[in-house]
Motif scaffolding. Sequence first.
Motif, PDB file in Angstrom:
ATOM      1  N   HIS A 149       0.819  -1.223   0.000  1.00 52.38           N
ATOM      2  CA  HIS A 149       0.000   0.000   0.000  1.00 52.38           C
ATOM      3  C   HIS A 149       0.850   1.270   0.000  1.00 52.38           C
ATOM      4  N   LEU A 150       2.027   1.232   0.603  1.00 47.46           N
ATOM      5  CA  LEU A 150       2.871   2.427   0.588  1.00 47.46           C
ATOM      6  C   LEU A 150       3.271   2.789  -0.838  1.00 47.46           C
ATOM      7  N   MET A 151       3.595   1.780  -1.637  1.00 47.49           N
ATOM      8  CA  MET A 151       3.928   2.037  -3.033  1.00 47.49           C
ATOM      9  C   MET A 151       2.681   2.499  -3.787  1.00 47.49           C
ATOM     10  N   GLY A 152       1.540   1.918  -3.445  1.00 51.20           N
ATOM     11  CA  GLY A 152       0.288   2.359  -4.060  1.00 51.20           C
ATOM     12  C   GLY A 152      -0.007   3.820  -3.757  1.00 51.20           C
ATOM     13  N   ASP A 153       0.267   4.222  -2.505  1.00 53.61           N
ATOM     14  CA  ASP A 153       0.069   5.628  -2.134  1.00 53.61           C
ATOM     15  C   ASP A 153       0.969   6.550  -2.946  1.00 53.61           C
ATOM     16  N   LYS A 154       2.190   6.101  -3.228  1.00 51.69           N
ATOM     17  CA  LYS A 154       3.105   6.909  -4.033  1.00 51.69           C
ATOM     18  C   LYS A 154       2.560   7.121  -5.443  1.00 51.69           C
ATOM     19  N   VAL A 155       1.938   6.079  -5.988  1.00 54.00           N
ATOM     20  CA  VAL A 155       1.332   6.196  -7.323  1.00 54.00           C
ATOM     21  C   VAL A 155       0.189   7.207  -7.294  1.00 54.00           C
ATOM     22  N   LEU A 156      -0.662   7.111  -6.274  1.00 56.46           N
ATOM     23  CA  LEU A 156      -1.777   8.054  -6.151  1.00 56.46           C
ATOM     24  C   LEU A 156      -1.271   9.489  -6.027  1.00 56.46           C
ATOM     25  N   GLN A 157      -0.214   9.677  -5.247  1.00 54.04           N
ATOM     26  CA  GLN A 157       0.366  11.010  -5.093  1.00 54.04           C
ATOM     27  C   GLN A 157       0.911  11.533  -6.412  1.00 54.04           C
ATOM     28  N   TYR A 158       1.557  10.668  -7.153  1.00 51.94           N
ATOM     29  CA  TYR A 158       2.148  11.095  -8.420  1.00 51.94           C
ATOM     30  C   TYR A 158       1.049  11.463  -9.416  1.00 51.94           C
ATOM     31  N   VAL A 159      -0.018  10.660  -9.477  1.00 54.62           N
ATOM     32  CA  VAL A 159      -1.137  10.980 -10.367  1.00 54.62           C
ATOM     33  C   VAL A 159      -1.784  12.300  -9.947  1.00 54.62           C
ATOM     34  N   GLY A 160      -1.951  12.490  -8.633  1.00 58.25           N
ATOM     35  CA  GLY A 160      -2.499  13.767  -8.147  1.00 58.25           C
ATOM     36  C   GLY A 160      -1.647  14.945  -8.576  1.00 58.25           C
ATOM     37  N   LYS A 161      -0.330  14.762  -8.518  1.00 53.27           N
ATOM     38  CA  LYS A 161       0.587  15.822  -8.938  1.00 53.27           C
ATOM     39  C   LYS A 161       0.431  16.132 -10.425  1.00 53.27           C
ATOM     40  N   LEU A 162       0.292  15.094 -11.255  1.00 59.13           N
ATOM     41  CA  LEU A 162       0.092  15.296 -12.693  1.00 59.13           C
ATOM     42  C   LEU A 162      -1.201  16.074 -12.960  1.00 59.13           C
ATOM     43  N   LEU A 163      -2.261  15.727 -12.236  1.00 62.55           N
ATOM     44  CA  LEU A 163      -3.534  16.417 -12.430  1.00 62.55           C
ATOM     45  C   LEU A 163      -3.421  17.890 -12.060  1.00 62.55           C
ATOM     46  N   LYS A 164      -2.715  18.167 -10.958  1.00 62.80           N
ATOM     47  CA  LYS A 164      -2.520  19.565 -10.563  1.00 62.80           C
ATOM     48  C   LYS A 164      -1.759  20.347 -11.632  1.00 62.80           C
ATOM     49  N   GLU A 165      -0.742  19.721 -12.206  1.00 63.05           N
ATOM     50  CA  GLU A 165       0.102  20.409 -13.185  1.00 63.05           C
ATOM     51  C   GLU A 165      -0.630  20.707 -14.479  1.00 63.05           C
ATOM     52  N   HIS A 166      -1.546  19.836 -14.865  1.00 58.22           N
ATOM     53  CA  HIS A 166      -2.176  19.963 -16.189  1.00 58.22           C
ATOM     54  C   HIS A 166      -3.609  20.474 -16.140  1.00 58.22           C
ATOM     55  N   ALA A 167      -4.190  20.603 -14.957  1.00 56.57           N
ATOM     56  CA  ALA A 167      -5.564  21.085 -14.837  1.00 56.57           C
ATOM     57  C   ALA A 167      -5.557  22.414 -14.078  1.00 56.57           C
ATOM     58  N   LYS A 168      -5.420  23.498 -14.806  1.00 58.06           N
ATOM     59  CA  LYS A 168      -5.334  24.820 -14.197  1.00 58.06           C
ATOM     60  C   LYS A 168      -6.730  25.419 -13.999  1.00 58.06           C
ATOM     61  N   GLU A 169      -6.875  26.261 -12.980  1.00 54.62           N
ATOM     62  CA  GLU A 169      -8.159  26.878 -12.674  1.00 54.62           C
ATOM     63  C   GLU A 169      -8.685  27.626 -13.897  1.00 54.62           C
ATOM     64  N   PRO A 170     -10.035  27.582 -14.110  1.00 48.19           N
ATOM     65  CA  PRO A 170     -11.067  27.021 -13.210  1.00 48.19           C
ATOM     66  C   PRO A 170     -11.308  25.527 -13.369  1.00 48.19           C
ATOM     67  N   VAL A 171     -10.456  24.820 -14.122  1.00 48.43           N
ATOM     68  CA  VAL A 171     -10.557  23.357 -14.185  1.00 48.43           C
ATOM     69  C   VAL A 171     -10.331  22.791 -12.780  1.00 48.43           C
ATOM     70  N   LEU A 172     -11.177  21.843 -12.388  1.00 48.49           N
ATOM     71  CA  LEU A 172     -11.150  21.324 -11.025  1.00 48.49           C
ATOM     72  C   LEU A 172     -10.813  19.830 -11.018  1.00 48.49           C
ATOM     73  N   PRO A 173      -9.597  19.451 -10.621  1.00 45.26           N
ATOM     74  CA  PRO A 173      -9.270  18.034 -10.450  1.00 45.26           C
ATOM     75  C   PRO A 173      -9.533  17.609  -9.008  1.00 45.26           C
ATOM     76  N   VAL A 174     -10.106  16.417  -8.821  1.00 39.96           N
ATOM     77  CA  VAL A 174     -10.382  15.932  -7.466  1.00 39.96           C
ATOM     78  C   VAL A 174     -10.035  14.447  -7.378  1.00 39.96           C
ATOM     79  N   ARG A 175      -9.790  14.016  -6.149  1.00 38.15           N
ATOM     80  CA  ARG A 175      -9.723  12.583  -5.905  1.00 38.15           C
ATOM     81  C   ARG A 175     -11.146  12.140  -5.589  1.00 38.15           C
ATOM     82  N   PHE A 176     -11.714  11.363  -6.484  1.00 42.11           N
ATOM     83  CA  PHE A 176     -13.123  10.991  -6.392  1.00 42.11           C
ATOM     84  C   PHE A 176     -13.334   9.920  -5.333  1.00 42.11           C
TER      85      PHE A 176
END
Length: 339
Positions: free
Chosen positions: A226-253
Amino acid sequence: MKFAESSNQAAELLRQAVPIMVRHNIPPNPLNYALWYTYVSKRLPELNSELDKTLNAYGTCPMMVSEQLFRDHMLRDELESAQDMQANLIALMNDLNHQAGETARRTSDYSEVLQDSLEALSDTDADRLPLESIIQNLAANTEAISTETRLFQQRIDEARAEINALKAELTRTRQDARVDPLTGLFNRRVFDAELEQLLGTAEPPRLTSLMIDIDHFKAFNDRYGHLMGDKVLQYVGKLLKEHAKEPVLPVRFGGEEFAILMPGATLDEGAELAETLREKIQAIRIKLKKSGEVISSITASFGVTDYSPGEGVDDFIGRADAALYQAKSRGRNCVHLSD
């Protein structure tokens, strides 16, 4: 920001602000009250200009935009508070540095006293210092260095308490029940509220949504932990932040699922963003420290849909979910557009 209106003036401004908020389906929360109260007061022309542009573009003011405008134009007092916190920390460190320097100087002086005492005791000359004088000098200086060390330790204890208090204050100001603590993205609660607001206007704006699911994530967790899985989730979250600029809204569903809300965007624009993210996620490489194995099997599936006039929130999300399901059925690691 400081408000200086009398009770009657404030009531009049609020009477002007509320109908605007109702007309444009703007949630009646404290932040929006402050924003539109300031709007009708016309005290910040730049803010008014930004709000007018937002209303023209979306027919409402999405919460993400509201929060950004609030930070940009109205959080001066809070920024000053943060600066005060920084100044307090700097003052604390300067004080500790001074105390440490003073203690070091006293310790150096004490070392010299010990050396002088040793020399005096070893002196064989007739006019050497009396033993009593040497002992008294040592006792006085020992007491002085002991007191200085005690004071420095006391100051360190006080400093630790002050630093812990500053840390607690910083943590408190950063806590937000709407933010997923693992990825730093907003959570589904924010997604639902934003979507409901956008679709609640008299003429909902053009709107596109992406649903994203990391492929075979349970099997990944089972194999790598799960620790490695969490790292993947964090990395995907980082990608979404970088490519989805306001007012685009990225969320963890939820779980391994993410969503992106794109006000004003077309279906083609949503598909373009989805394909960009799909390629970025596919390019993730993680090297395991223990074995040296390189993990290169991380992919995600995407469902993309745009809003159809007249449909409700559940129908809109349902079509995005259906598009995601189709992407999975087609073999995953692909983008599927809703019908």
